[in-house]
Design a protein around this motif. Structure first.
Motif, PDB file in Angstrom:
ATOM      1  N   GLN A   1      -3.570  10.100   1.596  1.00  0.00           N
ATOM      2  CA  GLN A   1      -2.476   9.564   2.387  1.00  0.00           C
ATOM      3  C   GLN A   1      -2.063   8.153   1.972  1.00  0.00           C
ATOM      4  OE1 GLN A   1      -4.251  10.534   6.488  1.00  0.00           O
ATOM      5  NE2 GLN A   1      -2.091  11.104   6.683  1.00  0.00           N
TER       6      GLN A   1
ATOM      7  N   GLN B   1      -4.202  13.778   9.071  1.00  0.00           N
ATOM      8  CA  GLN B   1      -5.488  13.085   8.949  1.00  0.00           C
ATOM      9  C   GLN B   1      -6.556  13.726   9.831  1.00  0.00           C
ATOM     10  OE1 GLN B   1      -5.682   9.109  10.611  1.00  0.00           O
ATOM     11  NE2 GLN B   1      -7.105   8.441   9.024  1.00  0.00           N
TER      12      GLN B   1
ATOM     13  N   GLU C   1      -8.256   9.728   3.221  1.00  0.00           N
ATOM     14  CA  GLU C   1      -7.495   8.479   3.276  1.00  0.00           C
ATOM     15  C   GLU C   1      -6.782   8.227   1.948  1.00  0.00           C
ATOM     16  OE1 GLU C   1     -10.254   5.407   4.442  1.00  0.00           O
ATOM     17  OE2 GLU C   1      -9.646   5.639   6.545  1.00  0.00           O
TER      18      GLU C   1
ATOM     19  N   ARG D   1      -3.891   5.553   2.286  1.00  0.00           N
ATOM     20  CA  ARG D   1      -4.469   4.594   3.233  1.00  0.00           C
ATOM     21  C   ARG D   1      -5.590   3.773   2.603  1.00  0.00           C
ATOM     22  NH1 ARG D   1      -3.398   5.994   8.731  1.00  0.00           N
ATOM     23  NH2 ARG D   1      -2.541   8.084   9.032  1.00  0.00           N
TER      24      ARG D   1
ATOM     25  N   LYS E   1       0.842  -1.192   0.000  1.00  0.00           N
ATOM     26  CA  LYS E   1       0.000   0.000   0.000  1.00  0.00           C
ATOM     27  C   LYS E   1       0.884   1.251   0.000  1.00  0.00           C
ATOM     28  CE  LYS E   1      -3.700  -0.102   2.545  1.00  0.00           C
ATOM     29  NZ  LYS E   1      -4.602  -0.048   3.720  1.00  0.00           N
TER      30      LYS E   1
END
Length: 347
Positions: free
Chosen positions: A308, A282, A305, A310, A229
């Motif tokens: 970032q 965040q 998200e 995520r 990721k």
């Protein structure tokens, strides 16, 4: 357990150059049938761990070179004696990373058919499983003032090093990305990628007056597996583009070891963990996005998200292009508030 006094490898833990086998091992050691024998397996393990867990390879190889080199074990009890000989860290705590490295080596032995899974379970049973304590929610808090004080405390041997380290910290705060992503964004920065990103995703040209959007899929992360990721775009204030050009022209390179808190700051123990910059971003975005962005999506937090790295590319059931466009749009409306809250551009 046997200790043959093998000579340690004279090479860096990254194993960019391998020792000549005949200079390091005797034929008897190479042909060893011991189940646990890192000296025999080291070269193959190094290639395996760099492929499976690139970000951990250097640390694990270093630990195994230090604590398993010259040792063999055929039974869990023999391995236990090796493990018990590992000293605590300088802080007095058990050497968790050394234990994880040995577990990794055992995984390698299973993956390459040297031992069975049932044997691996028995061997791992003698290795302490030191779990890190979950950080209390109150300990995850960092304020904009804390971030300013950290940047003010930066040290360096030259003005360019100081500039580079401050820029690194500013980008951590403004992008909310991971440390290795920011380092490689800086090391590989090419201003043409910003233009390419705006064109590829159909972003309004007038946004360039306030924000830069950088396609992070153009940035290679050498210590991360491709499937890991990661961030898709880096968005930051347009003012930092000139700082990035200055950094690139300096020839200085950021690495993990020169961006540790203890390396960059004059008084590192006074300050909070740099990883908290990501959490601050965040929280700040989520707390302010609905009141600041014009006509925000109901699930704007999904796009935070996404910013970032995520969330997956298709977070919210939408296509990648839509997510890039709307994540950049959110940032465009938020950037002035971010700059005002952080107050770090001029530091």
């Amino acid at each position: 357990m046997a200790d043959f006094g093998e000579r340690r490898p004279l090479l860096d833990a990254t194993t960019k150059s391998e020792p000549e086998t005949q200079d390091v091992f005797t034929d008897a050691l190479i042909d060893s049938t011991a189940k646990i024998h890192y000296g025999r397996d080291r070269e193959e393990y190094a290639k395996w761990i760099q492929r499976e867990s690139p970000s951990l390879a250097r640390d694990y190889i270093s630990k195994l070179n230090k604590y398993l080199w010259g040792k063999k074990a055929n039974t869990p009890e023999e391995l236990r004696k090796i493990v018990e000989s590992i000293p605590p860290t300088s802080s007095g705590n058990p050497d968790r990373k050394a234990y994880l490295a040995i577990r990794s080596y055992i995984n390698f032995l299973v993956a390459t058919g040297r031992i069975r899974k049932s044997e691996a379970i028995d061997f791992k049973a003698v290795i302490p499983n030191i779990k890190t304590k979950a950080r209390p929610e109150s300990a995850k808090v960092i304020s904009a003032e804390d971030i300013r004080e950290i940047i003010k405390d930066v040290k360096g041997s030259t003005p360019e090093v100081i500039h580079a380290r401050k820029l690194y910290l500013k980008l951590l705060a403004f992008t909310g990305l991971r440390a290795d992503e920011v380092r490689e964004l800086m090391n590989q920065f090419d201003p043409r990628v910003i233009d390419d990103t705006f064109k590829a995703f159909g972003l309004p040209e007038e946004w360039k007056e306030k924000i830069a959007v950088y396609d992070m899929e153009r940035v290679k992360l050498p210590h991360r597996k491709h499937q890991t990721k990661r961030g898709y775009i880096a968005v930051f204030p347009a003012e930092l583009v000139e700082d990035l050009k200055r950094f690139k022209a300096s020839g200085y390179k950021l690495r993990k070891d020169n961006t540790y808190k203890r390396t960059m700051l004059k008084n590192p123990t006074r300050h909070k963990d740099l990883a908290l910059f990501r959490k601050w971003f965040q929280n700040f975005m989520n707390d302010n996005v609905m009141s600041t962005v014009s006509n925000p999506p109901a699930d704007a937090w999904h796009l935070v998200e996404f910013l970032q790295g995520r969330a997956p590319k298709n977070v919210g059931g939408r296509n990648y292009r839509w997510n890039v466009q709307n994540a950049a749009r959110i940032y465009y409306y938020m950037v002035d508030k971010l700059k005002e809250e952080l107050g770090i551009l001029e530091l």
